[in-house]
Design a protein around this motif. Structure first.
Motif, PDB file in Angstrom:
ATOM      1  N   PRO A 111      47.004  61.047  61.495  1.00 39.29           N
ATOM      2  CA  PRO A 111      47.464  60.997  60.202  1.00 39.29           C
ATOM      3  C   PRO A 111      46.509  60.273  59.452  1.00 39.29           C
ATOM      4  CG  PRO A 111      49.102  60.462  61.585  1.00 39.29           C
ATOM      5  CD  PRO A 111      48.155  60.359  62.750  1.00 39.29           C
ATOM      6  N   ALA A 112      46.223  60.634  58.159  1.00 36.29           N
ATOM      7  CA  ALA A 112      45.134  60.251  57.224  1.00 36.29           C
ATOM      8  C   ALA A 112      45.367  58.517  57.173  1.00 36.29           C
ATOM      9  CB  ALA A 112      45.375  60.746  55.773  1.00 36.29           C
ATOM     10  N   GLY A 113      46.457  58.038  57.233  1.00 36.03           N
ATOM     11  CA  GLY A 113      46.623  56.697  57.216  1.00 36.03           C
ATOM     12  C   GLY A 113      46.001  55.987  58.374  1.00 36.03           C
ATOM     13  N   ASP A 114      45.864  56.551  59.395  1.00 35.35           N
ATOM     14  CA  ASP A 114      45.370  55.904  60.845  1.00 35.35           C
ATOM     15  C   ASP A 114      43.626  56.004  60.648  1.00 35.35           C
ATOM     16  OD1 ASP A 114      47.585  55.366  61.445  1.00 35.35           O
ATOM     17  OD2 ASP A 114      47.906  57.178  62.630  1.00 35.35           O
ATOM     18  N   ALA A 115      43.177  56.932  59.797  1.00 35.54           N
ATOM     19  CA  ALA A 115      41.593  57.201  59.755  1.00 35.54           C
ATOM     20  C   ALA A 115      40.743  55.927  59.513  1.00 35.54           C
ATOM     21  CB  ALA A 115      41.268  58.327  59.009  1.00 35.54           C
ATOM     22  N   GLY A 116      40.903  54.879  60.184  1.00 35.77           N
ATOM     23  CA  GLY A 116      40.073  53.712  60.007  1.00 35.77           C
ATOM     24  C   GLY A 116      40.300  52.900  61.228  1.00 35.77           C
ATOM     25  N   ASP A 117      40.666  51.368  60.907  1.00 34.66           N
ATOM     26  CA  ASP A 117      40.899  50.541  62.029  1.00 34.66           C
ATOM     27  C   ASP A 117      41.875  51.067  63.027  1.00 34.66           C
ATOM     28  OD1 ASP A 117      39.125  49.035  60.699  1.00 34.66           O
ATOM     29  OD2 ASP A 117      40.534  47.606  59.993  1.00 34.66           O
ATOM     30  N   PHE A 118      42.788  51.704  62.825  1.00 36.42           N
ATOM     31  CA  PHE A 118      43.578  51.960  63.925  1.00 36.42           C
ATOM     32  C   PHE A 118      43.180  53.170  64.612  1.00 36.42           C
ATOM     33  CE2 PHE A 118      47.251  54.443  65.803  1.00 36.42           C
ATOM     34  CZ  PHE A 118      48.009  53.501  66.162  1.00 36.42           C
ATOM     35  N   ALA A 119      42.648  54.147  64.183  1.00 35.58           N
ATOM     36  CA  ALA A 119      42.042  55.257  65.146  1.00 35.58           C
ATOM     37  C   ALA A 119      40.622  54.656  65.983  1.00 35.58           C
ATOM     38  CB  ALA A 119      41.480  56.396  64.206  1.00 35.58           C
ATOM     39  N   ALA A 120      39.998  53.606  65.143  1.00 30.60           N
ATOM     40  CA  ALA A 120      38.755  52.917  65.813  1.00 30.60           C
ATOM     41  C   ALA A 120      39.280  52.105  66.984  1.00 30.60           C
ATOM     42  CB  ALA A 120      37.927  51.985  64.867  1.00 30.60           C
ATOM     43  N   ALA A 121      40.342  51.491  66.910  1.00 33.84           N
ATOM     44  CA  ALA A 121      40.941  50.925  68.032  1.00 33.84           C
ATOM     45  C   ALA A 121      41.542  51.753  69.086  1.00 33.84           C
ATOM     46  CB  ALA A 121      42.215  50.013  67.475  1.00 33.84           C
ATOM     47  N   VAL A 122      42.190  52.779  68.972  1.00 33.39           N
ATOM     48  CA  VAL A 122      42.530  53.737  69.738  1.00 33.39           C
ATOM     49  C   VAL A 122      41.450  54.270  70.746  1.00 33.39           C
ATOM     50  CG1 VAL A 122      43.484  56.042  70.396  1.00 33.39           C
ATOM     51  CG2 VAL A 122      44.519  54.688  68.382  1.00 33.39           C
ATOM     52  N   MET A 123      40.193  54.522  69.953  1.00 34.10           N
ATOM     53  CA  MET A 123      39.084  54.895  70.752  1.00 34.10           C
ATOM     54  C   MET A 123      38.352  53.729  71.637  1.00 34.10           C
ATOM     55  SD  MET A 123      38.757  58.169  70.263  1.00 34.10           S
ATOM     56  CE  MET A 123      37.107  58.214  71.066  1.00 34.10           C
ATOM     57  N   ALA A 124      38.758  52.673  71.016  1.00 34.38           N
ATOM     58  CA  ALA A 124      38.121  51.605  72.003  1.00 34.38           C
ATOM     59  C   ALA A 124      38.711  51.651  73.195  1.00 34.38           C
ATOM     60  CB  ALA A 124      38.116  50.231  70.971  1.00 34.38           C
ATOM     61  N   GLY A 125      40.180  51.536  73.125  1.00 33.91           N
ATOM     62  CA  GLY A 125      40.941  51.591  74.208  1.00 33.91           C
ATOM     63  C   GLY A 125      40.551  52.869  75.411  1.00 33.91           C
ATOM     64  N   CYS A 126      40.311  54.075  74.845  1.00 32.44           N
ATOM     65  CA  CYS A 126      39.795  55.017  75.501  1.00 32.44           C
ATOM     66  C   CYS A 126      38.201  54.844  76.206  1.00 32.44           C
ATOM     67  CB  CYS A 126      39.244  56.447  74.810  1.00 32.44           C
ATOM     68  SG  CYS A 126      41.069  57.082  74.215  1.00 32.44           S
TER      69      CYS A 126
END
Length: 343
Positions: A111-126
């Motif tokens: 979602p658009a609201g996640d296109a920042g720190d949240f998405a970056a943190a998800v990818m850091a976990g991956c």
């Protein structure tokens, strides 16, 4: 003279990924920040082009999708944990065939609201999960979603001699790694709005795909067939039984139940261990006597136990068996996304 085609020289390990300007690509640059480029012999072309290019002897491929509200909830997990679990689930498929990880491709619909720190943190976990397993982030896709969040992971590995589900034979033994039911105990506690035991939450939020353990077992010539335990021992052993044309006969007293999943009721404890799923341990078969000499060495190498939980017989399906060899149904159903009556 005809010459063989060549790939462009690998970039310098510290070279940044070159992408055009724009918010989407700025976010991708955040995903890849700090990842060394061009340092692996099995990755010819990494992130930044339309395709990654890998090299290997017997390329193993699998994919696993994690959907918000189905596989995870934000109130249960930090964003890094969401990414780790998504990647670990896919990497466990490589473990199931004793493949060496090369890397992962991650498609993230956010979602658009996640296109920042949240998405970056998800990818850091991956990234953390695949690097811990010995692989690299190869690329993927990023798109906006109206909801929910979706993390789709494709794994790439090398398996010159893959261990399949179809090599088991009657008379062989059935073994599992680790302990079962910890993740199920965590989910039960969270659904009941209780704090799970820390060891159970660790099993749910930070599962460890047994990629190195599987390679160790294969290097010792042990598994005749193998499967990873994502949907519970009964369900996944059922796949092995179907592929090999055998019956899996489990001894209930031998099932290694995770401490957090144990209760006074042995029946309830067994249900968690046999049907809870998301343990990401291994179930494999081996000739009688092949595994016991390796149990201590395996434990020293990985801090993980090996347990014989039964044997194989003629017929099909998964059964409980008693000391006299009498079979009875387990009474445990495996997890399925689409049950009877679902469209």
């Amino acid at each position: 003279m005809r010459t063989s085609p060549s790939v462009h020289p690998r970039p310098h390990p510290d070279a940044p990924v070159r992408l055009a300007p724009g918010p989407e690509f700025d976010l991708i640059r955040r995903f890849l920040a700090g990842q060394a480029q061009g340092e692996r012999e099995d990755v010819r072309v990494g992130p930044g082009d339309d395709c990654a290019v890998v090299a290997g002897n017997g390329i193993a491929l699998s994919s696993d999708m994690s959907v918000e509200g189905v596989h995870f909830r934000r109130d249960w997990l930090a964003p890094e944990e969401i990414g780790w679990r998504a990647a670990a689930a896919a990497l466990s498929d490589l473990a199931a065939v004793a493949a060496r990880p090369i890397g992962i491709l991650v498609s993230l619909a956010a979602p658009a609201g996640d296109a920042g720190d949240f998405a970056a943190a998800v990818m850091a976990g991956c990234r953390a999960a695949v690097e811990e397993a010995g692989g690299a982030l190869l690329g993927g896709d990023l798109t906006r979603s109206p909801g929910p969040l979706v993390v789709d992971v494709t794994v790439v590995g090398e398996a010159p001699r893959p261990v399949l589900r179809s090599g088991a034979r009657p008379g062989q033994e059935v073994w599992v790694t680790g302990e079962l039911g910890g993740a199920a105990a965590c989910v039960e506690a969270l659904l009941a709005e209780r704090a799970p035991q820390p060891s159970a939450r660790e099993r749910f939020a930070h599962p460890v795909p047994r990629v190195r353990e599987a390679q160790w077992l294969a290097a010792h010539g042990v598994p005749t067939a193998m499967v990873d335990l994502s949907d519970g021992l009964v369900g996944d052993a059922g796949h092995l039984a179907a592929a090999s044309g055998v019956a899996v006969m489990l001894v209930p007293e031998l099932i290694p139940v995770h401490p957090a999943a144990r209760e006074r009721s042995r029946v309830r404890s067994l249900r968690r261990a046999l049907g809870g799923g998301e343990d990401y341990e291994l179930c494999f078969t081996a000739p009688v006597g092949a595994v016991p000499p390796l149990v201590d060495g395996f434990a020293r190498a990985f801090g993980v136990r090996l347990t014989c939980v039964g044997k194989l017989g003629g017929g099909d399906g998964v059964w409980f068996v008693d000391a006299e060899g009498r079979r009875r149904p387990t009474g445990v159903a495996a997890w399925q996304h689409f049950g009877r009556g679902d469209a």
